[in-house]
Structures are given as C-alpha cells and as structure tokens.
Scaffold this motif. Structure first.
Motif, mmCIF file in Angstrom:
data_model
loop_
_atom_site.group_PDB
_atom_site.id
_atom_site.type_symbol
_atom_site.label_atom_id
_atom_site.label_comp_id
_atom_site.label_asym_id
_atom_site.label_seq_id
_atom_site.Cartn_x
_atom_site.Cartn_y
_atom_site.Cartn_z
ATOM 1 N N ARG A 213 0.868 -1.186 0.000
ATOM 2 C CA ARG A 213 0.000 0.000 0.000
ATOM 3 C C ARG A 213 0.899 1.228 0.000
ATOM 4 O O ARG A 213 1.879 1.286 0.736
ATOM 5 C CB ARG A 213 -0.914 0.020 1.223
ATOM 6 C CG ARG A 213 -1.806 -1.198 1.347
ATOM 7 C CD ARG A 213 -2.571 -1.177 2.667
ATOM 8 N NE ARG A 213 -3.745 -0.326 2.614
ATOM 9 C CZ ARG A 213 -4.161 0.440 3.613
ATOM 10 N NH1 ARG A 213 -3.457 0.501 4.732
ATOM 11 N NH2 ARG A 213 -5.254 1.153 3.508
ATOM 12 N N ASP A 215 1.008 5.686 -0.243
ATOM 13 C CA ASP A 215 0.324 6.973 -0.109
ATOM 14 C C ASP A 215 0.713 7.831 -1.312
ATOM 15 O O ASP A 215 1.616 8.659 -1.238
ATOM 16 C CB ASP A 215 0.762 7.640 1.209
ATOM 17 C CG ASP A 215 -0.238 8.678 1.679
ATOM 18 O OD1 ASP A 215 -1.049 9.123 0.854
ATOM 19 O OD2 ASP A 215 -0.204 9.044 2.860
ATOM 20 N N THR A 217 0.771 10.725 -3.904
ATOM 21 C CA THR A 217 0.453 12.141 -3.739
ATOM 22 C C THR A 217 0.680 12.871 -5.050
ATOM 23 O O THR A 217 1.785 12.854 -5.602
ATOM 24 C CB THR A 217 1.325 12.769 -2.641
ATOM 25 O OG1 THR A 217 1.402 11.887 -1.511
ATOM 26 C CG2 THR A 217 0.744 14.096 -2.198
ATOM 27 N N ASP A 221 -0.635 18.872 -5.427
ATOM 28 C CA ASP A 221 -0.751 18.942 -3.973
ATOM 29 C C ASP A 221 0.620 19.130 -3.330
ATOM 30 O O ASP A 221 0.766 19.874 -2.345
ATOM 31 C CB ASP A 221 -1.425 17.675 -3.439
ATOM 32 C CG ASP A 221 -2.868 17.546 -3.896
ATOM 33 O OD1 ASP A 221 -3.558 18.576 -3.973
ATOM 34 O OD2 ASP A 221 -3.304 16.416 -4.178
ATOM 35 N N ASN A 252 -0.782 12.109 0.881
ATOM 36 C CA ASN A 252 -2.213 12.172 0.606
ATOM 37 C C ASN A 252 -3.063 11.645 1.758
ATOM 38 O O ASN A 252 -4.282 11.780 1.741
ATOM 39 C CB ASN A 252 -2.534 11.377 -0.665
ATOM 40 C CG ASN A 252 -3.792 11.852 -1.351
ATOM 41 O OD1 ASN A 252 -4.095 13.029 -1.357
ATOM 42 N ND2 ASN A 252 -4.536 10.928 -1.933
ATOM 43 N N THR A 254 -3.970 8.817 2.338
ATOM 44 C CA THR A 254 -4.924 7.808 1.871
ATOM 45 C C THR A 254 -4.158 6.709 1.153
ATOM 46 O O THR A 254 -4.011 6.739 -0.072
ATOM 47 C CB THR A 254 -5.962 8.430 0.918
ATOM 48 O OG1 THR A 254 -6.540 9.584 1.523
ATOM 49 C CG2 THR A 254 -7.063 7.425 0.602
ATOM 50 N N VAL A 256 -3.143 3.458 -0.842
ATOM 51 C CA VAL A 256 -3.872 2.762 -1.901
ATOM 52 C C VAL A 256 -3.258 1.379 -2.096
ATOM 53 O O VAL A 256 -2.037 1.234 -2.196
ATOM 54 C CB VAL A 256 -3.779 3.562 -3.224
ATOM 55 C CG1 VAL A 256 -4.404 2.792 -4.375
ATOM 56 C CG2 VAL A 256 -4.437 4.922 -3.056
ATOM 57 N N ARG A 260 -5.384 -1.989 -6.648
ATOM 58 C CA ARG A 260 -6.324 -0.923 -7.045
ATOM 59 C C ARG A 260 -5.622 0.112 -7.909
ATOM 60 O O ARG A 260 -6.171 0.609 -8.901
ATOM 61 C CB ARG A 260 -6.916 -0.265 -5.801
ATOM 62 C CG ARG A 260 -7.845 0.901 -6.111
ATOM 63 C CD ARG A 260 -8.354 1.571 -4.859
ATOM 64 N NE ARG A 260 -8.801 2.935 -5.133
ATOM 65 C CZ ARG A 260 -8.700 3.930 -4.272
ATOM 66 N NH1 ARG A 260 -8.163 3.728 -3.085
ATOM 67 N NH2 ARG A 260 -9.132 5.132 -4.593
ATOM 68 N N THR A 305 -6.327 15.463 -4.450
ATOM 69 C CA THR A 305 -6.345 14.727 -5.715
ATOM 70 C C THR A 305 -6.283 13.227 -5.465
ATOM 71 O O THR A 305 -5.278 12.711 -4.962
ATOM 72 C CB THR A 305 -5.161 15.139 -6.606
ATOM 73 O OG1 THR A 305 -5.108 16.567 -6.675
ATOM 74 C CG2 THR A 305 -5.319 14.567 -8.005
ATOM 75 N N SER A 306 -7.326 12.517 -5.839
ATOM 76 C CA SER A 306 -7.353 11.057 -5.719
ATOM 77 C C SER A 306 -6.640 10.428 -6.905
ATOM 78 O O SER A 306 -6.413 11.069 -7.937
ATOM 79 C CB SER A 306 -8.795 10.559 -5.674
ATOM 80 O OG SER A 306 -9.418 10.764 -6.940
ATOM 81 N N ILE A 307 -6.300 9.136 -6.790
ATOM 82 C CA ILE A 307 -5.647 8.468 -7.919
ATOM 83 C C ILE A 307 -6.603 8.342 -9.104
ATOM 84 O O ILE A 307 -6.159 8.281 -10.254
ATOM 85 C CB ILE A 307 -5.085 7.080 -7.538
ATOM 86 C CG1 ILE A 307 -6.194 6.126 -7.087
ATOM 87 C CG2 ILE A 307 -3.991 7.208 -6.497
ATOM 88 C CD1 ILE A 307 -5.734 4.682 -7.019
ATOM 89 N N GLU A 308 -7.917 8.321 -8.841
ATOM 90 C CA GLU A 308 -8.882 8.255 -9.944
ATOM 91 C C GLU A 308 -8.845 9.525 -10.793
ATOM 92 O O GLU A 308 -9.229 9.502 -11.969
ATOM 93 C CB GLU A 308 -10.291 8.028 -9.394
ATOM 94 C CG GLU A 308 -10.561 6.609 -8.932
ATOM 95 C CD GLU A 308 -9.941 6.285 -7.567
ATOM 96 O OE1 GLU A 308 -9.890 5.082 -7.204
ATOM 97 O OE2 GLU A 308 -9.519 7.227 -6.863
#
Length: 326
Positions: A213, A215, A217, A221, A252, A254, A256, A260, A305-308
């Motif tokens: 996983r 993070d 970024t 950002d 970030n 968050t 991932v 994913r 900003t999300s990875i999507e």
C-alpha cells in the motif's frame, strides 16, 4: 527577493519553478542533469514547464560553482530538492548517495548559513520511517531504522539541518514526500513504469505479490505544500532554547492498495495489465501512510487529488510523450 531551487530540472523542482514564476517571483535554478534517468526528459520537462527560468548546470559537489551562483544571485530563500533519488539504485551505487545527499547537503547548508539565507526548505522522504514506524506515520515517530542507504541519507539530512539551525540559527524546514506522481514524473517510479508498460502491452513486475500500500500524492498537492512551507518559516527563539527547524509530512493520507492502483491505470489505458508477481524487493516498504495534521495546522496543507483523478492524467501524458510502444 530571490528563491534558488536546486534540482530545478527534476520532477518536483520544475513544477515548483513554474509556480514561483507564475506568482511573479524572482527564481533561479540549478541541476546537474545527470544520467540517473534520461537527461532529455529533464530538458523536455524544463522546456514544457519553466523554460524562462535560468537553470545552471551545476553539481552539488562543485563548491566553487555553488559559491559563484550564490554570489551572483544572493538568494534569500532556498528550496533544496536536488539529491540522488531512488531506493533500489542505492543498492547498486552507494557512493552517488554519499556525494550528493551528504557532501552536497553540507555544501548547501554552509552556503545558506554563511550567506544569510532567510529560510531553507529541503526534501526529505517518507522512506526515513523504515522499520520503526507504524501507519499513519507521524513526524514524532522514530526514524532510526532505515531500510536503504537512500533513506539513511535523508534521515541524516534532517539531523544535519537541525544542527545548523541549533548552532547558527539557520531557519530550515524538511519535507517528507510520500510517493509523488503526475505528468512529467520520474520514469523509474511505478506510476510511469506501469502506465508505459500497460500502454505498450508489456508485463509489469508486481512486488510482494501485490500486498503493498502506498500513499500516492499528486504533484499539484505537493507543490502547494512546498510553497506553503516556504512561506511559513519556523520561528527563531530569542532564547535559543529551540532550534528553528521543523519537519513535515507531505502525503495524501490515503494509502492505496497496489492492485487498485494498477486497476485505475488499466481503466485509463483501456487495456489489461500482464502482471508478473514477485517477492519483496530489498529496501522497499510494505506500506506508507502520512499523518498530515502538522502540515495542515502550520500552513493549511490539504491534498485533494485522488488516484482516480491523477493517474488518468499520467496515462494520457505517457501516451502523448512516449507513445504506445515506448
């Protein structure tokens, strides 16, 4: 007021130069344009993002050249991003890290303190957390068990900057970057490696069998965080009881899952990845996750900003710059 950006042809550096220039600030850069990855990408990056910035070809170990640059421009602030990057490459070429990240960092500290630089902002890394940290990584956690020489040099930079802040009052801010990605990114990192491979129908190596996983970024950002830190230097304590040195996470917040992350690239590329599962690489970390509360409180850092959103922009840029067979 002049801001010097080192590593100005690098991924983060070029974007920082562009933003400073767009704000109407006087900015000068330096970069060695070394061959760790294709120097043509660095030149193209500069041409696309910050062509009007004066970027001198200088190595951090060139003390006379650095001194001459300081004499010419008398920078009041320094954003020191130049370094030998890469966890895995530090296993192959350790001397490059000692030269750039240790000797080069001392050269920059010396010039900053002797020439009266008001604020030094420098790049650290999430890699410093190593084996001793527990997610989410906070700046108060230990960083004395690094997993690579690269991480060890970045942890050493933080100690060195603290020492100069304590001894000489040099105001310094260290930024621990968490897996920065975006268009014009580094080609040795997973976002570009995977995007290019999927576009070209080449297999990708998935380490630790996908059980990782990160993070991730987005570059916009990160630039906001760098300049937020620059504009908010640590206070100088008249009693000298506390050194004017701070460290912040820029991530970030968050993490991932790697699978994913790959799925978002596949969707953006319009094709499936051929995945080759492999064991963990020496020096890598299984998970990174930034606690960004300190940066938010200090200068309002709040990545959005999300990875999507970010990864499709990387895939589109790769398709445009490299084509689908590169």
């Amino acid at each position: 007021m002049t801001t010097l950006v080192t590593g100005a042809a690098g991924f983060i550096g070029a974007y920082v130069c562009r933003e400073l220039q767009q704000r109407g600030e006087r900015v000068v850069g330096l970069d060695s344009f070394n061959a760790y990855y294709d120097p043509q990408l660095k030149r193209d990056r500069v041409a696309a993002l910050c062509a009007e910035v004066d970027i001198r070809p200088l190595d951090l170990t060139d003390r006379e050249g650095l001194a001459a640059l300081f004499d010419e421009y008398a920078p009041t602030r320094v954003i020191h991003l130049a370094a030998q990057a890469g966890v895995r490459y530090s296993l192959e070429n350790p001397h490059a890290y000692v030269d750039s990240n240790l000797a080069g960092f001392v050269n920059m500290l010396e010039l900053c303190r002797r020439r009266g630089v008001a604020h030094l902002v420098y790049a650290s890394s999430s890699s410093v957390y190593g084996d001793s940290a527990t997610p989410p990584f906070s700046e108060d956690q230990r960083i004395d068990q690094p997993r690579s020489l690269y991480a060890a040099t970045k942890a050493a930079n933080e100690l060195m900057a603290h020492t100069y802040a304590h001894l000489y009052g040099l105001r310094a801010t260290g930024l621990r970057f968490f897996t920065v990605y975006g268009p014009w990114g580094r080609p040795d990192m997973a976002p570009l490696l995977f995007s290019r491979a999927v576009l070209a129908n080449r297999p990708i190596d998935v380490f630790n069998h996908g059980r990782m996983r990160r993070d991730f970024t987005f570059i916009d950002d990160i630039v906001a965080g760098v300049l937020g830190a620059l504009e908010n230097p640590p206070d100088q304590d008249p009693s000298h009881s506390a050194a004017p040195h701070r460290v912040f996470n820029l991530g970030n917040h968050t993490p991932v899952e790697l699978e994913r992350f790959i799925a978002v690239i596949e969707a953006a590329a319009g094709r499936n990845a051929e995945k080759v599962y492999k064991p963990m690489q020496p020096g890598d970390m299984i998970e990174t996750m930034a606690d960004t509360a300190r940066a938010k409180a200090a200068f309002g850092f709040e990545p959005a900003t999300s990875i999507e959103v970010g990864l499709p922009r990387v895939v589109a840029w790769c398709r445009d710059y490299f084509g689908t067979n590169a």
